[in-house]
Design an enzyme around this catalytic site. Sequence first.
Site, short mmCIF file in Angstrom:
data_model
loop_
_atom_site.label_atom_id
_atom_site.label_comp_id
_atom_site.label_asym_id
_atom_site.label_seq_id
_atom_site.Cartn_x
_atom_site.Cartn_y
_atom_site.Cartn_z
N ARG A 161 -12.65 -3.76 18.78
CA ARG A 161 -11.84 -4.08 19.86
C ARG A 161 -11.43 -2.79 20.73
O ARG A 161 -11.61 -2.81 22.13
CB ARG A 161 -10.58 -4.74 19.66
CG ARG A 161 -9.59 -5.12 20.86
CD ARG A 161 -8.11 -5.57 20.25
NE ARG A 161 -7.29 -4.70 19.57
CZ ARG A 161 -6.50 -3.54 20.09
NH1 ARG A 161 -6.40 -3.40 21.43
NH2 ARG A 161 -6.00 -2.72 19.31
N ARG A 162 -10.85 -1.80 20.27
CA ARG A 162 -10.33 -0.73 21.03
C ARG A 162 -11.43 0.09 21.66
O ARG A 162 -11.53 0.44 22.91
CB ARG A 162 -9.53 0.19 20.21
CG ARG A 162 -8.22 -0.13 19.99
CD ARG A 162 -7.59 0.59 18.93
NE ARG A 162 -6.10 0.34 18.82
CZ ARG A 162 -5.38 0.51 17.84
NH1 ARG A 162 -6.06 1.29 16.75
NH2 ARG A 162 -3.95 0.30 17.64
N ARG A 173 0.93 -1.26 0.02
CA ARG A 173 -0.03 -0.15 -0.05
C ARG A 173 0.90 1.45 -0.13
O ARG A 173 2.00 1.09 0.28
CB ARG A 173 -0.95 0.20 1.14
CG ARG A 173 -2.03 -1.00 1.26
CD ARG A 173 -2.47 -1.06 2.56
NE ARG A 173 -3.14 0.01 3.12
CZ ARG A 173 -3.16 0.51 4.41
NH1 ARG A 173 -3.08 -0.39 5.45
NH2 ARG A 173 -3.79 1.58 4.54
N SER A 180 0.61 4.14 1.84
CA SER A 180 0.62 5.10 3.12
C SER A 180 1.93 5.21 3.44
O SER A 180 2.80 4.26 3.25
CB SER A 180 -0.27 4.37 4.15
OG SER A 180 0.36 3.29 4.87
N THR A 230 -3.14 11.08 9.31
CA THR A 230 -4.55 11.67 9.15
C THR A 230 -5.07 11.65 10.60
O THR A 230 -6.15 12.53 10.65
CB THR A 230 -5.51 10.74 8.16
OG1 THR A 230 -4.66 10.64 7.01
CG2 THR A 230 -6.85 11.06 8.10
N ASP A 267 -4.08 -6.50 9.87
CA ASP A 267 -4.88 -5.77 8.71
C ASP A 267 -5.23 -7.07 7.63
O ASP A 267 -5.95 -6.80 6.59
CB ASP A 267 -4.54 -4.65 8.07
CG ASP A 267 -4.41 -3.47 8.88
OD1 ASP A 267 -5.10 -3.45 9.86
OD2 ASP A 267 -3.78 -2.66 8.86
N GLY A 322 -8.08 6.31 8.79
CA GLY A 322 -7.14 6.99 8.00
C GLY A 322 -5.62 6.59 8.64
O GLY A 322 -5.61 5.87 9.35
N ASN A 323 -4.68 6.94 7.81
CA ASN A 323 -3.33 6.59 8.36
C ASN A 323 -3.09 7.39 9.51
O ASN A 323 -3.46 8.38 10.15
CB ASN A 323 -2.46 6.72 7.11
CG ASN A 323 -2.06 8.24 6.70
OD1 ASN A 323 -2.26 9.08 7.43
ND2 ASN A 323 -1.98 8.17 5.47
N VAL A 324 -1.80 7.08 10.09
CA VAL A 324 -1.43 8.02 11.43
C VAL A 324 -1.41 9.37 11.27
O VAL A 324 -1.91 9.89 12.26
CB VAL A 324 0.15 7.29 11.55
CG1 VAL A 324 0.65 8.17 12.88
CG2 VAL A 324 0.06 5.70 11.97
#
Length: 304
Positions: free
Chosen positions: A129-130, A9, A11, A152, A84, A148-150
């Site tokens: 889960r979180r 990917r 990111s 974002t 993932d 989103g990614n970290v």
Amino acid sequence: MPKFRLGTRGSPLALTQANMVRDALIAAHAIAPDAIEIVTIRTTGDKVQDRALAEIGGKALWTKELDRALLDGEIDCAVHSMKDVETFRPAAIAIAAMLPRADVQDRLVGAASIEALRRGAVLGTSSPRRAAQMRRLRPDLEIVLFRGNVDTRLAKLAAGEADATLLAAAGLDRLGRHDVGNPIPINVMLPAPAQGAVGIECRGDDSHARAMLAKIDDPQTHACVTAERALLAALKADCHSPVAALATIEGAIMTLRAELLSEDGSVHVYAQEAGAPSDPALPIAVARDLLINAPDEIRRLFGG
């Protein structure tokens, strides 16, 4: 000789992890850096950011485009964050290697601790889960969708869309963000299955790729993640299922700990078993213990 092509990917974290694999292959095989090419593939999971993963197709949204490229011969292997990767994979694809596992903890960003969050604070996460674990610990919290990614998610937090969020310590560390967030001990929040592990898949019949990747495989990480994924398979868990698990090895003994939660966190069940690292009965036993002891509001979230 043709270049060995790593699919990933696009990111920043995914590219960092692909470069980790590239560097490991160069070192293991003493080959020139230009012998390996990183091929960036945009996935549906990267394109759709405004809905929960479970609503739009689950974890396959991170893998299906990479799977297609792999099976069509456009790449020789695919690099994944193993948490993932969906539990049941295409028969023609093999998980050939895993890098040594990084920190498995979650980090809380926006507050010094869970206790320090103000009453009624807004927590952003897209993880069932979180969300369930935080609702169990702090029923007063308001949970909102954060995808989103970290970068974002950190930007959303900075913009005031939430008071706090949770991110994997492994991803933050790989991006050089060692000072971001406060770690939550695993006895407070057990991590997602396969959290902190980078895996590499190839076509099952590609003997050259399998030989290349075998030299960078970390057997202990591979055994632990395999057990955690086997637990998910035994539970028939999906993206709606709040489940946490962690396998660890000391000496010749693997300990597998796991937790299932209701979506609102009001009830949970925990199980732990120990055995040989290669024993396929271990994750099945943990799954059985969990489901036997789980109340109905948890058991309905799992197909096992």
